[in-house]
Design a protein around this motif. Structure first.
Motif, PDB file in Angstrom:
ATOM      1  N   LEU A  83      -4.764   0.210  -0.941  1.00  0.00           N
ATOM      2  CA  LEU A  83      -4.047  -0.493   0.112  1.00  0.00           C
ATOM      3  C   LEU A  83      -4.817  -0.461   1.426  1.00  0.00           C
ATOM      4  O   LEU A  83      -4.875  -1.457   2.154  1.00  0.00           O
ATOM      5  CB  LEU A  83      -2.663   0.127   0.292  1.00  0.00           C
ATOM      6  N   ARG A  84      -5.421   0.686   1.730  1.00  0.00           N
ATOM      7  CA  ARG A  84      -6.222   0.788   2.952  1.00  0.00           C
ATOM      8  C   ARG A  84      -7.378  -0.204   2.917  1.00  0.00           C
ATOM      9  O   ARG A  84      -7.672  -0.879   3.906  1.00  0.00           O
ATOM     10  CB  ARG A  84      -6.750   2.220   3.088  1.00  0.00           C
ATOM     11  N   ASP A  85      -8.046  -0.290   1.768  1.00  0.00           N
ATOM     12  CA  ASP A  85      -9.177  -1.219   1.645  1.00  0.00           C
ATOM     13  C   ASP A  85      -8.709  -2.656   1.834  1.00  0.00           C
ATOM     14  O   ASP A  85      -9.366  -3.451   2.528  1.00  0.00           O
ATOM     15  CB  ASP A  85      -9.846  -1.062   0.274  1.00  0.00           C
ATOM     16  N   SER A  86      -7.576  -3.007   1.227  1.00  0.00           N
ATOM     17  CA  SER A  86      -7.061  -4.377   1.360  1.00  0.00           C
ATOM     18  C   SER A  86      -6.690  -4.688   2.799  1.00  0.00           C
ATOM     19  O   SER A  86      -7.006  -5.768   3.327  1.00  0.00           O
ATOM     20  CB  SER A  86      -5.843  -4.573   0.449  1.00  0.00           C
ATOM     21  N   LEU A  87      -6.024  -3.759   3.460  1.00  0.00           N
ATOM     22  CA  LEU A  87      -5.616  -3.991   4.843  1.00  0.00           C
ATOM     23  C   LEU A  87      -6.821  -4.059   5.779  1.00  0.00           C
ATOM     24  O   LEU A  87      -6.835  -4.861   6.722  1.00  0.00           O
ATOM     25  CB  LEU A  87      -4.655  -2.888   5.293  1.00  0.00           C
ATOM     26  N   ASP A  88      -7.828  -3.242   5.523  1.00  0.00           N
ATOM     27  CA  ASP A  88      -9.034  -3.282   6.361  1.00  0.00           C
ATOM     28  C   ASP A  88      -9.754  -4.620   6.209  1.00  0.00           C
ATOM     29  O   ASP A  88     -10.222  -5.199   7.199  1.00  0.00           O
ATOM     30  CB  ASP A  88      -9.977  -2.141   5.987  1.00  0.00           C
ATOM     31  N   ARG A  89      -9.840  -5.120   4.972  1.00  0.00           N
ATOM     32  CA  ARG A  89     -10.481  -6.426   4.755  1.00  0.00           C
ATOM     33  C   ARG A  89      -9.697  -7.523   5.460  1.00  0.00           C
ATOM     34  O   ARG A  89     -10.277  -8.425   6.076  1.00  0.00           O
ATOM     35  CB  ARG A  89     -10.575  -6.728   3.254  1.00  0.00           C
TER      36      ARG A  89
END
Length: 481
Positions: free
Chosen positions: A99-105
């Motif tokens: 989720l962190r990776d998706s939100l950062d992207r």
């Protein structure tokens, strides 16, 4: 696109046909029996530089070009779907990282801010109008059908710390309600145990996770999202309410003995809203050895907004059943969100395993009352619980439910250090009586004490909220000034 009376007649027959096929599948043991697979969806708000809603989800989605992100009802909403996974071992930590990776992207590509919060405190009635529905034909159809069924304006009257009365010609105010949904796949013969357990703990869940205290500049319930969602989508005029017609946003009215009870209630009690027909004959599919899609039943089921919803789905050619837990608001941070998930998955698993189930000792009406008490008062709520009588929700969670959460996560094989990290967030939140709702109200009170108007205080609070959200530290540790 409109629907003729014959469409509705055919659709009702087809939904019943699908329900009969579903019953046959249950009798024949056609469902995957694996349990423990989970899913997670987060609804997100878009805000502009002035902390107001940014009506730009179509543009943001085009920039992202990522199937994990989808539209939601309002143009200022997005939904993020995490790939399903087991929570055994470090599964919950894997969720957090994914989720962190998706939100950062998304943050890197969007030129507005993404906020996980139960309800944008800076919304105004002018933001929640029909023109601001997402550009999806099904949302327009749903609005037209619900408004037609209502036959008059949708009315909202919420009595909280302050009072809000408003009217709307559309269902768009529902877009103010942004939530997180937890999915839990369970075997059909045990579905009733997990659903009943989910209903039993809905009150404590929403109380300790409350994060929606403001709407249209008014301080209302700790989790105002519950009241708004129930009222802003109520298709019943007053005369139908007095006749006992059920609301489409529904807690339910009884414990169940089978998943079939829920689908049958949905078909029996609620007229179809979107009578969209498919070509499939589910019994022909079954006779051919296939798995029917049951499109009409699934579509109808999706227009009955239970706080714990039964879901029929197909993965890798096998049908399965899930409980979709819908009671919690989005945010405040990923660590808070995953702590809420660990608490839910753990408590429900343990309650489902107990020889003397909670639903044999807790009246259903008490579970429903606990739910609304938790939404109103949040972490300061008092609840009814077997063997405890009237008890502060923080004491109930710390003394009764957290030990069950530990035991349930152990049954799932969750890594002990991860289990302790996440459940400590819940324990500390209760020990300090601080959650997203209390942080928001405390901050606004201090800001107004410095001389800011309520609208200015809400804007400042939301900017600060977004900044602290990026740290991924639990909300109970945030400073209130």
């Amino acid at each position: 696109m409109g629907f003729a009376p014959q469409d509705r007649v055919q659709y009702r027959h087809k939904v019943r046909h699908c329900l009969d096929a579903f019953a046959q599948m249950l009798d024949q043991g056609a469902f995957a029996s694996r349990d423990g697979m989970t899913g997670l969806e987060i609804e997100i708000n878009l805000i502009d530089a002035d902390a107001g809603p940014a009506m730009r989800n179509a543009e943001v989605l085009a920039r992202l070009d990522d199937p994990a992100f989808q539209t939601e009802l309002g143009q200022f909403n997005l939904e993020l779907n995490a790939p399903p996974r087991l929570i055994r071992g470090c599964g919950l930590a894997d969720y957090e990282q994914a989720l962190r990776d998706s939100l950062d992207r998304a943050a890197a590509k969007a030129d507005c801010r993404l906020v996980m919060i139960g309800m944008l405190p800076t919304l105004t009635p002018a933001d929640l109008v029909l023109d601001n529905l997402s550009a999806n034909e099904r949302y327009r159809l749903l609005n037209d059908e619900m408004a037609g069924a209502r036959g008059e304006q949708f009315r909202v009257d919420i009595h909280g710390v302050e009072r809000l009365q408003s009217v709307s010609d559309s269902i768009t105010p529902e877009a103010a309600c942004t939530s997180v949904q937890f999915h839990l796949q369970v075997p059909p013969d045990r579905f009733h145990r997990f659903w009943n357990a989910s209903q039993a703990i809905a009150g404590p869940q929403v109380a300790i996770g409350a994060n929606s205290p403001f709407l249209y500049g008014r301080r209302l319930w700790a989790e105002t999202r519950i009241a708004l969602f129930e009222q802003a989508t109520d298709t019943r005029p007053d005369e139908l309410k007095t006749q006992g017609v059920r609301p489409r946003v529904w807690f339910g009215e009884r414990w169940i003995t089978s998943v079939f009870d829920l689908f049958e209630e949905n078909v029996t009690f609620f007229p179809p809203l979107l009578p969209i027909l498919e070509q499939e004959d589910p019994f022909e599919v079954l006779r051919a050895g296939g798995v029917p899609h049951l499109g009409e039943l699934r579509l109808h089921n999706g227009t009955v907004y239970r706080w714990n919803r039964p879901v029929y789905d197909i993965t890798d050619g096998r049908p399965h059943l899930r409980v979709e837990n819908r009671v919690l608001p989005s945010g405040p941070t990923l660590i808070d969100l995953l702590a809420n998930a660990a608490f839910y998955f753990g408590v429900v698993r343990q309650l489902a395993e107990e020889e003397r189930p909670i639903w044999s000792r807790l009246p259903f009406a008490a579970a429903r009352d606990n739910f609304h008490a938790g939404a109103r008062a949040g972490i300061e709520a008092t609840m009814t619980w077997p063997g405890q009588g009237e008890i502060a929700v923080t004491d109930l969670v710390r003394s009764v439910l957290l030990p069950k959460a530990h035991a349930g996560l152990d049954l799932y094989g969750v890594d002990p250090s991860l289990r302790d990290r996440l459940l400590t967030v819940i324990d500390d939140r209760c020990r300090l009586a601080r959650n997203g709702a209390t942080w928001q109200t405390d901050y606004v009170r201090h800001a107004q004490g410095r001389g800011l108007t309520r609208p200015a205080a809400l804007r400042e609070m939301l900017h600060r909220y977004w900044t602290l959200q990026q740290t991924n530290t639990p909300v109970h540790t945030w400073p209130s000034t």
